[in-house]
Design a protein around this motif. Structure first.
Motif, PDB file in Angstrom:
ATOM      1  N   ALA A 191       3.410  10.036  -9.805  1.00  0.00           N
ATOM      2  CA  ALA A 191       2.840  10.239 -11.158  1.00  0.00           C
ATOM      3  C   ALA A 191       1.967  11.512 -10.808  1.00  0.00           C
ATOM      4  O   ALA A 191       2.058  12.396 -12.111  1.00  0.00           O
ATOM      5  N   ASN A 192       1.209  11.678 -10.054  1.00  0.00           N
ATOM      6  CA  ASN A 192       0.293  13.117  -9.910  1.00  0.00           C
ATOM      7  C   ASN A 192       1.302  14.341  -9.869  1.00  0.00           C
ATOM      8  O   ASN A 192       0.898  15.441 -10.506  1.00  0.00           O
ATOM      9  N   SER A 193       2.446  14.275  -9.300  1.00  0.00           N
ATOM     10  CA  SER A 193       3.424  15.318  -9.321  1.00  0.00           C
ATOM     11  C   SER A 193       3.732  15.631 -10.635  1.00  0.00           C
ATOM     12  O   SER A 193       3.733  16.929 -10.887  1.00  0.00           O
ATOM     13  N   GLN A 219       1.741  -3.750 -16.286  1.00  0.00           N
ATOM     14  CA  GLN A 219       3.145  -2.889 -15.925  1.00  0.00           C
ATOM     15  C   GLN A 219       3.019  -2.406 -14.672  1.00  0.00           C
ATOM     16  O   GLN A 219       4.060  -2.256 -13.977  1.00  0.00           O
ATOM     17  N   LEU A 220       1.835  -1.778 -14.086  1.00  0.00           N
ATOM     18  CA  LEU A 220       1.768  -1.398 -12.758  1.00  0.00           C
ATOM     19  C   LEU A 220       2.162  -1.991 -11.651  1.00  0.00           C
ATOM     20  O   LEU A 220       2.800  -1.855 -10.727  1.00  0.00           O
ATOM     21  N   GLU A 221       1.554  -3.156 -11.912  1.00  0.00           N
ATOM     22  CA  GLU A 221       1.925  -4.402 -10.659  1.00  0.00           C
ATOM     23  C   GLU A 221       3.507  -4.679 -10.761  1.00  0.00           C
ATOM     24  O   GLU A 221       3.999  -4.950  -9.819  1.00  0.00           O
ATOM     25  N   ARG A 222       4.068  -4.834 -11.886  1.00  0.00           N
ATOM     26  CA  ARG A 222       5.451  -4.969 -11.991  1.00  0.00           C
ATOM     27  C   ARG A 222       6.375  -4.023 -11.662  1.00  0.00           C
ATOM     28  O   ARG A 222       7.538  -4.077 -10.739  1.00  0.00           O
ATOM     29  N   ASP A 265       0.782  -1.197  -0.132  1.00  0.00           N
ATOM     30  CA  ASP A 265       0.113  -0.017  -0.003  1.00  0.00           C
ATOM     31  C   ASP A 265       0.719   1.209   0.041  1.00  0.00           C
ATOM     32  O   ASP A 265       0.634   2.273  -0.701  1.00  0.00           O
ATOM     33  N   ARG A 266       1.862   1.231   0.807  1.00  0.00           N
ATOM     34  CA  ARG A 266       2.664   2.496   0.641  1.00  0.00           C
ATOM     35  C   ARG A 266       3.424   2.663  -0.362  1.00  0.00           C
ATOM     36  O   ARG A 266       3.637   3.781  -1.078  1.00  0.00           O
ATOM     37  N   VAL A 267       4.206   1.631  -1.102  1.00  0.00           N
ATOM     38  CA  VAL A 267       4.572   1.751  -2.228  1.00  0.00           C
ATOM     39  C   VAL A 267       3.854   2.104  -3.451  1.00  0.00           C
ATOM     40  O   VAL A 267       4.106   3.134  -4.399  1.00  0.00           O
ATOM     41  N   ALA A 268       2.491   1.690  -3.641  1.00  0.00           N
ATOM     42  CA  ALA A 268       1.649   2.110  -4.576  1.00  0.00           C
ATOM     43  C   ALA A 268       0.989   3.449  -4.351  1.00  0.00           C
ATOM     44  O   ALA A 268       0.847   4.355  -5.313  1.00  0.00           O
ATOM     45  N   GLU A 269       1.150   4.095  -2.857  1.00  0.00           N
ATOM     46  CA  GLU A 269       0.840   5.448  -2.650  1.00  0.00           C
ATOM     47  C   GLU A 269       2.035   6.301  -3.212  1.00  0.00           C
ATOM     48  O   GLU A 269       1.676   7.373  -3.693  1.00  0.00           O
ATOM     49  N   GLU A 270       3.253   6.043  -3.048  1.00  0.00           N
ATOM     50  CA  GLU A 270       4.378   6.914  -3.250  1.00  0.00           C
ATOM     51  C   GLU A 270       4.664   6.817  -4.973  1.00  0.00           C
ATOM     52  O   GLU A 270       4.595   7.856  -5.279  1.00  0.00           O
ATOM     53  N   TYR A 271       4.045   5.641  -5.598  1.00  0.00           N
ATOM     54  CA  TYR A 271       4.233   5.584  -7.110  1.00  0.00           C
ATOM     55  C   TYR A 271       2.949   6.621  -7.605  1.00  0.00           C
ATOM     56  O   TYR A 271       3.238   7.499  -8.611  1.00  0.00           O
ATOM     57  N   ASN A 272       1.840   6.766  -6.899  1.00  0.00           N
ATOM     58  CA  ASN A 272       0.504   7.559  -7.292  1.00  0.00           C
ATOM     59  C   ASN A 272       0.832   8.982  -7.197  1.00  0.00           C
ATOM     60  O   ASN A 272       0.758   9.900  -7.840  1.00  0.00           O
TER      61      ASN A 272
END
Length: 245
Positions: free
Chosen positions: A83-85, A101-104, A73-80
């Motif tokens: 991306a938003n930035s 690709q997102l999962e990988r 969850d933390r890694v996904a939040e950092e990725y999002n």
């Protein structure tokens, strides 16, 4: 000397890597059993050799253990956030996200994070460490160690040592021993004998006859594991590795 695997076929061998799955247990009407019943049904399960075809056709990107969920969850939040930035700064254009690709991408980030805390095998040969480093080196999520699986694997390693023979656990007995664990769908088992833990591990990785054992070790459907080791008076090392997912 390591017990050599005799065949590259899908024929079940008493000392090759095997698995069984509750996900395929069905009733006489071919309807899947409810999970609560399937977990307690042993008679409809049998060991199957852990083949390349099975791994290639049914392998997910990863399987999350409940102890890993917060990290994902933390890694996904950092990725999002990243991306938003980029979108706000105009440095990137919004594109349709490829889910695979997102999962990988998330998996690679999580594996790199967990590798920082994996013990090194330079100074000691430990089955748990060797297996998890092998998985991490292949960008596969490391496994969570479970005490009950360690205990069951240890009992079976001693059983093999006393019989001076590598053989797989009885499925009914194994299922009865792990009924208190969280729900699961797949169990794998490797049983090996050799002169040392390191020699056994190296043989699994490099010997084509041990492909079924290596398939279990690298199976992304597993999320936890336990290992048992017993050494005979003659120095023969018996190992039982149990994988769960």
């Amino acid at each position: 000397m390591f017990i050599k695997k005799k065949s590259h076929t899908h024929t079940l061998n008493t000392s090759s890597g095997v698995h069984f799955s509750n996900a395929v247990v069905t009733t006489e009407s071919d309807r899947p059993l409810p999970l609560s019943d399937a977990f307690n049904t042993a008679s409809n399960c049998e060991w199957s050799r852990s083949s390349n075809d099975d791994n290639n056709n049914h392998m997910p990107t990863y399987t999350i253990h409940n102890l890993n969920s917060k990290l994902f969850d933390r890694v996904a939040e950092e990725y999002n956030r990243s991306a938003n930035s980029k979108l706000r700064d105009g440095t990137d254009e919004e594109e349709k996200v490829d889910q695979g690709q997102l999962e990988r991408t998330i998996l690679i980030s999580v594996v790199k994070e967990k590798r920082k805390f994996l013990p090194s095998t330079i100074y000691m040969a430990n089955c748990h460490i060797l297996i998890n480093n092998e998985r991490a080196n292949n960008l596969i999520l490391p496994l969570i160690r479970e005490k009950i699986l360690d205990e069951v694997a240890s009992d079976h390693a001693k059983h093999m040592m006393n019989r001076k023979k590598c053989e797989h656990s009885d499925i009914g007995h194994l299922k009865s021993k792990i009924t208190d664990l969280a729900p699961w769908q797949r169990i794998g088992e490797n049983v090996c004998c050799g002169k040392s833990i390191q020699a056994i591990h190296d043989n699994i990785i490099s010997n084509p006859d041990c492909i079924a054992d290596k398939n279990n070790m690298r199976d992304r459907r597993f999320s936890s594991f336990g290992v048992g080791i017993a050494t005979s008076s003659k120095g023969e090392v018996y190992v039982c590795q149990i994988f769960k997912g």
